[in-house]
Design a protein around this motif. Sequence first.
Motif, PDB file in Angstrom:
ATOM      1  N   SER A  36       0.818  -1.240  -0.083  1.00  0.00           N
ATOM      2  CA  SER A  36       0.004   0.063   0.002  1.00  0.00           C
ATOM      3  C   SER A  36       0.775   1.272   0.142  1.00  0.00           C
ATOM      4  O   SER A  36       0.376   2.472  -0.245  1.00  0.00           O
ATOM      5  CB  SER A  36      -0.831   0.116   1.061  1.00  0.00           C
ATOM      6  N   GLY A  37       2.186   1.104   0.124  1.00  0.00           N
ATOM      7  CA  GLY A  37       3.001   2.068   0.153  1.00  0.00           C
ATOM      8  C   GLY A  37       4.094   2.300  -0.932  1.00  0.00           C
ATOM      9  O   GLY A  37       4.814   3.121  -1.060  1.00  0.00           O
ATOM     10  N   GLY A  67      -8.845  -9.352  -5.560  1.00  0.00           N
ATOM     11  CA  GLY A  67      -8.729  -8.050  -5.988  1.00  0.00           C
ATOM     12  C   GLY A  67      -8.098  -6.863  -5.570  1.00  0.00           C
ATOM     13  O   GLY A  67      -8.408  -5.863  -5.588  1.00  0.00           O
ATOM     14  N   LEU A  68      -7.182  -7.390  -4.423  1.00  0.00           N
ATOM     15  CA  LEU A  68      -6.439  -6.391  -3.666  1.00  0.00           C
ATOM     16  C   LEU A  68      -5.226  -6.038  -4.108  1.00  0.00           C
ATOM     17  O   LEU A  68      -4.599  -5.023  -3.671  1.00  0.00           O
ATOM     18  CB  LEU A  68      -6.303  -7.023  -2.085  1.00  0.00           C
ATOM     19  N   ALA A  82      -0.546  -2.345  -4.331  1.00  0.00           N
ATOM     20  CA  ALA A  82      -2.198  -2.375  -3.806  1.00  0.00           C
ATOM     21  C   ALA A  82      -3.112  -1.909  -4.777  1.00  0.00           C
ATOM     22  O   ALA A  82      -2.603  -1.087  -5.825  1.00  0.00           O
ATOM     23  CB  ALA A  82      -2.197  -1.415  -2.703  1.00  0.00           C
ATOM     24  N   ALA A  83      -4.036  -2.606  -4.996  1.00  0.00           N
ATOM     25  CA  ALA A  83      -5.052  -2.228  -6.172  1.00  0.00           C
ATOM     26  C   ALA A  83      -5.714  -0.811  -6.230  1.00  0.00           C
ATOM     27  O   ALA A  83      -6.234  -0.415  -7.068  1.00  0.00           O
ATOM     28  CB  ALA A  83      -6.245  -3.032  -6.123  1.00  0.00           C
ATOM     29  N   GLY A  84      -5.488  -0.193  -4.811  1.00  0.00           N
ATOM     30  CA  GLY A  84      -5.884   1.132  -4.690  1.00  0.00           C
ATOM     31  C   GLY A  84      -5.860   1.876  -3.389  1.00  0.00           C
ATOM     32  O   GLY A  84      -5.398   1.189  -2.357  1.00  0.00           O
ATOM     33  N   PRO A  85      -6.103   2.992  -2.910  1.00  0.00           N
ATOM     34  CA  PRO A  85      -6.111   3.661  -1.540  1.00  0.00           C
ATOM     35  C   PRO A  85      -6.866   2.752  -0.690  1.00  0.00           C
ATOM     36  O   PRO A  85      -6.841   2.825   0.514  1.00  0.00           O
ATOM     37  CB  PRO A  85      -6.329   4.823  -1.938  1.00  0.00           C
ATOM     38  N   GLY A  86      -7.950   2.445  -0.958  1.00  0.00           N
ATOM     39  CA  GLY A  86      -9.051   1.418  -0.191  1.00  0.00           C
ATOM     40  C   GLY A  86      -8.320   0.382   0.359  1.00  0.00           C
ATOM     41  O   GLY A  86      -8.837  -0.030   1.599  1.00  0.00           O
ATOM     42  N   LEU A  91      -6.759  -1.676   5.813  1.00  0.00           N
ATOM     43  CA  LEU A  91      -5.815  -2.347   6.688  1.00  0.00           C
ATOM     44  C   LEU A  91      -6.031  -1.349   7.805  1.00  0.00           C
ATOM     45  O   LEU A  91      -5.861  -1.769   9.232  1.00  0.00           O
ATOM     46  CB  LEU A  91      -4.432  -2.213   6.120  1.00  0.00           C
ATOM     47  N   GLU A  92      -6.027   0.084   7.858  1.00  0.00           N
ATOM     48  CA  GLU A  92      -6.016   1.017   9.005  1.00  0.00           C
ATOM     49  C   GLU A  92      -7.181   0.682   9.749  1.00  0.00           C
ATOM     50  O   GLU A  92      -7.188   0.911  10.838  1.00  0.00           O
ATOM     51  CB  GLU A  92      -6.035   2.263   8.230  1.00  0.00           C
TER      52      GLU A  92
END
Length: 132
Positions: A36-37, A67-68, A82-86, A91-92
Motif C-alpha cells: 500500500s506504500g 482484487g487487492l 495495492a489495487a488502490g487507496p482503499g 488495513l487501517e
Amino acid sequence: MGAQMESWDAERADRAVTVLKAVADPSRYRLLWALSGAELPVSALAELLGAHVAATSQHLAKLRSAGLVTSRRDGTRIFYRAAGPGVRALLEEASVVALAASAEGVAPAPAAEAAAPVRATRRARAPRPVAE
C-alpha cells in the motif's frame, strides 16, 4: 430498519467476505501493508516476510484473486502494488477495530497461543500403566 434490510446484497457480502478472508492471514496483511506504500518485486516481498519466493507468490495470488493487488511484468520480474487507496484504508480500519476490541477486553487470543495449552496437555499425559 426496513432500509437496512433492503440494502442487503448477498453478492456484495460474498465479495466482502472474500476480501476479508484474503486479509485474514498475518503474512498477507504484512504484504498488503508494504504494497500500500510501494510497488515491490516478489523477491523483496519474500525477504520482507522471511519466506520463500514460492510461498510469497501463493499469498500474492490469493490477494490478486480477491482484487487487492495488481501486478506488472518488467522483463523477468513481476512487481506488485495495492489495487488502490482503499486497501490501505481497509488495513487501517482493521487495526482501529482491533485496538478498540482489545481495549474493551474482547480481543481473541492468537491461534498459536490458544492452541498451545492443548498441545502441552497432550504431551504431558503419562502413558497408561500396562495391566499384568
